[in-house]
Motif scaffolding. Structure first.
Motif, PDB file in Angstrom:
ATOM      1  N   ASP A  70       4.768  35.022 -20.036  1.00 63.97           N
ATOM      2  CA  ASP A  70       4.024  35.374 -18.830  1.00 63.97           C
ATOM      3  C   ASP A  70       4.667  36.458 -17.986  1.00 63.97           C
ATOM      4  O   ASP A  70       3.989  37.232 -17.345  1.00 63.97           O
ATOM      5  N   GLY A  71       5.961  36.517 -17.938  1.00 59.50           N
ATOM      6  CA  GLY A  71       6.624  37.443 -17.021  1.00 59.50           C
ATOM      7  C   GLY A  71       7.456  38.471 -17.745  1.00 59.50           C
ATOM      8  O   GLY A  71       7.270  38.729 -18.930  1.00 59.50           O
ATOM      9  N   PRO A  72       8.386  39.043 -17.015  1.00 59.86           N
ATOM     10  CA  PRO A  72       9.277  40.036 -17.619  1.00 59.86           C
ATOM     11  C   PRO A  72      10.204  39.352 -18.623  1.00 59.86           C
ATOM     12  O   PRO A  72      10.337  38.129 -18.626  1.00 59.86           O
ATOM     13  N   PRO A  73      10.838  40.132 -19.494  1.00 58.57           N
ATOM     14  CA  PRO A  73      11.774  39.544 -20.457  1.00 58.57           C
ATOM     15  C   PRO A  73      12.790  38.641 -19.756  1.00 58.57           C
ATOM     16  O   PRO A  73      13.403  39.026 -18.768  1.00 58.57           O
ATOM     17  N   GLU A  74      12.930  37.439 -20.257  1.00 65.64           N
ATOM     18  CA  GLU A  74      13.744  36.401 -19.624  1.00 65.64           C
ATOM     19  C   GLU A  74      14.826  35.909 -20.593  1.00 65.64           C
ATOM     20  O   GLU A  74      14.517  35.215 -21.571  1.00 65.64           O
ATOM     21  N   ASP A  79      17.160  32.586 -25.131  1.00 63.93           N
ATOM     22  CA  ASP A  79      18.297  31.765 -25.565  1.00 63.93           C
ATOM     23  C   ASP A  79      17.861  30.339 -25.901  1.00 63.93           C
ATOM     24  O   ASP A  79      18.277  29.776 -26.923  1.00 63.93           O
ATOM     25  N   LEU A  80      17.027  29.752 -25.050  1.00 63.86           N
ATOM     26  CA  LEU A  80      16.556  28.387 -25.283  1.00 63.86           C
ATOM     27  C   LEU A  80      15.743  28.297 -26.578  1.00 63.86           C
ATOM     28  O   LEU A  80      15.936  27.383 -27.385  1.00 63.86           O
ATOM     29  N   LEU A  81      14.857  29.266 -26.795  1.00 64.46           N
ATOM     30  CA  LEU A  81      14.053  29.271 -28.018  1.00 64.46           C
ATOM     31  C   LEU A  81      14.959  29.332 -29.244  1.00 64.46           C
ATOM     32  O   LEU A  81      14.798  28.551 -30.184  1.00 64.46           O
ATOM     33  N   GLY A 115      12.031  45.142 -24.420  1.00 61.12           N
ATOM     34  CA  GLY A 115      12.890  44.191 -23.719  1.00 61.12           C
ATOM     35  C   GLY A 115      12.869  42.818 -24.363  1.00 61.12           C
ATOM     36  O   GLY A 115      13.914  42.205 -24.589  1.00 61.12           O
ATOM     37  N   TRP A 116      11.665  42.327 -24.667  1.00 63.16           N
ATOM     38  CA  TRP A 116      11.567  41.029 -25.320  1.00 63.16           C
ATOM     39  C   TRP A 116      12.184  41.074 -26.712  1.00 63.16           C
ATOM     40  O   TRP A 116      12.916  40.152 -27.104  1.00 63.16           O
ATOM     41  N   THR A 122      19.127  39.547 -29.651  1.00 69.21           N
ATOM     42  CA  THR A 122      20.449  39.163 -29.132  1.00 69.21           C
ATOM     43  C   THR A 122      20.621  37.654 -29.164  1.00 69.21           C
ATOM     44  O   THR A 122      21.663  37.139 -29.602  1.00 69.21           O
ATOM     45  N   ALA A 123      19.612  36.923 -28.703  1.00 63.15           N
ATOM     46  CA  ALA A 123      19.686  35.463 -28.696  1.00 63.15           C
ATOM     47  C   ALA A 123      19.800  34.913 -30.117  1.00 63.15           C
ATOM     48  O   ALA A 123      20.541  33.947 -30.363  1.00 63.15           O
ATOM     49  N   ALA A 124      19.085  35.516 -31.058  1.00 67.93           N
ATOM     50  CA  ALA A 124      19.174  35.089 -32.464  1.00 67.93           C
ATOM     51  C   ALA A 124      20.588  35.308 -32.991  1.00 67.93           C
ATOM     52  O   ALA A 124      21.161  34.433 -33.652  1.00 67.93           O
TER      53      ALA A 124
END
Length: 156
Positions: A70-74, A79-81, A115-116, A122-124
């Motif tokens: 819904d919003g900007p890259p978070e 990280d949670l995903l 961004g996403w 990075t999170a992966a």
């Protein structure tokens, strides 16, 4: 290294038969075709991350998952995903995750898309989740979101 994925025009981008979505892929172009078959006609009313698991032979497993963006890259959400996905990746049956960002619009890849994709990559990396090249679909095209790190991504 993957070949460049061309920017199709709506008239030159036929929808592959849905039966091809279950075929193995071995390149970014083939993965794009699997997403194209799964998405059908382009045009999206909300921003979503679609993701699916990929098995050892390069097949997308039949269950598609969605997460609203819904919003900007978070960073926290990315990280949670990936933390949750790391519990599913077992290296035997599931080896990687394929992702597609869908959103309204008819523009090119935007800073929001990049961004996403960057946050998810990075999170992966940080969580040890192997991912496939990330794609973006809007009302006119479905294309890979390339960045300087995309060359290191898996292609089942």
């Amino acid at each position: 290294m993957l070949g460049m994925t061309s920017q199709p025009t709506p008239t030159s981008d036929p929808i592959p038969n849905i039966a091809t979505a279950s075929e193995a892929f071995h390149s970014g172009d083939e993965l794009r075709e699997r997403w194209r078959a799964l998405m059908g006609p382009l045009g999206f009313s909300e921003r979503l991350l679609w993701f699916a698991f990929v098995d050892t032979s390069g097949h997308i497993l039949p269950a598609l998952n969605q997460l609203p963006l819904d919003g900007p890259p978070e960073p926290y959400l990315a990280d949670l995903l990936m933390y949750r996905l790391s519990d599913v990746i077992d290296g035997r049956d599931v080896v990687s995750v394929a992702m597609l960002i869908t959103r309204p619009g008819a523009d090119a890849i935007t800073p929001w898309d990049r961004g996403w994709a960057r946050l998810l990559t990075t999170a992966a990396d940080l969580s040890g989740v192997r991912i496939e090249p990330i794609f973006r679909a809007n009302s006119v095209d479905l294309v890979e979101v390339r960045d300087s790190r995309s060359a290191g991504r898996s292609v089942a």
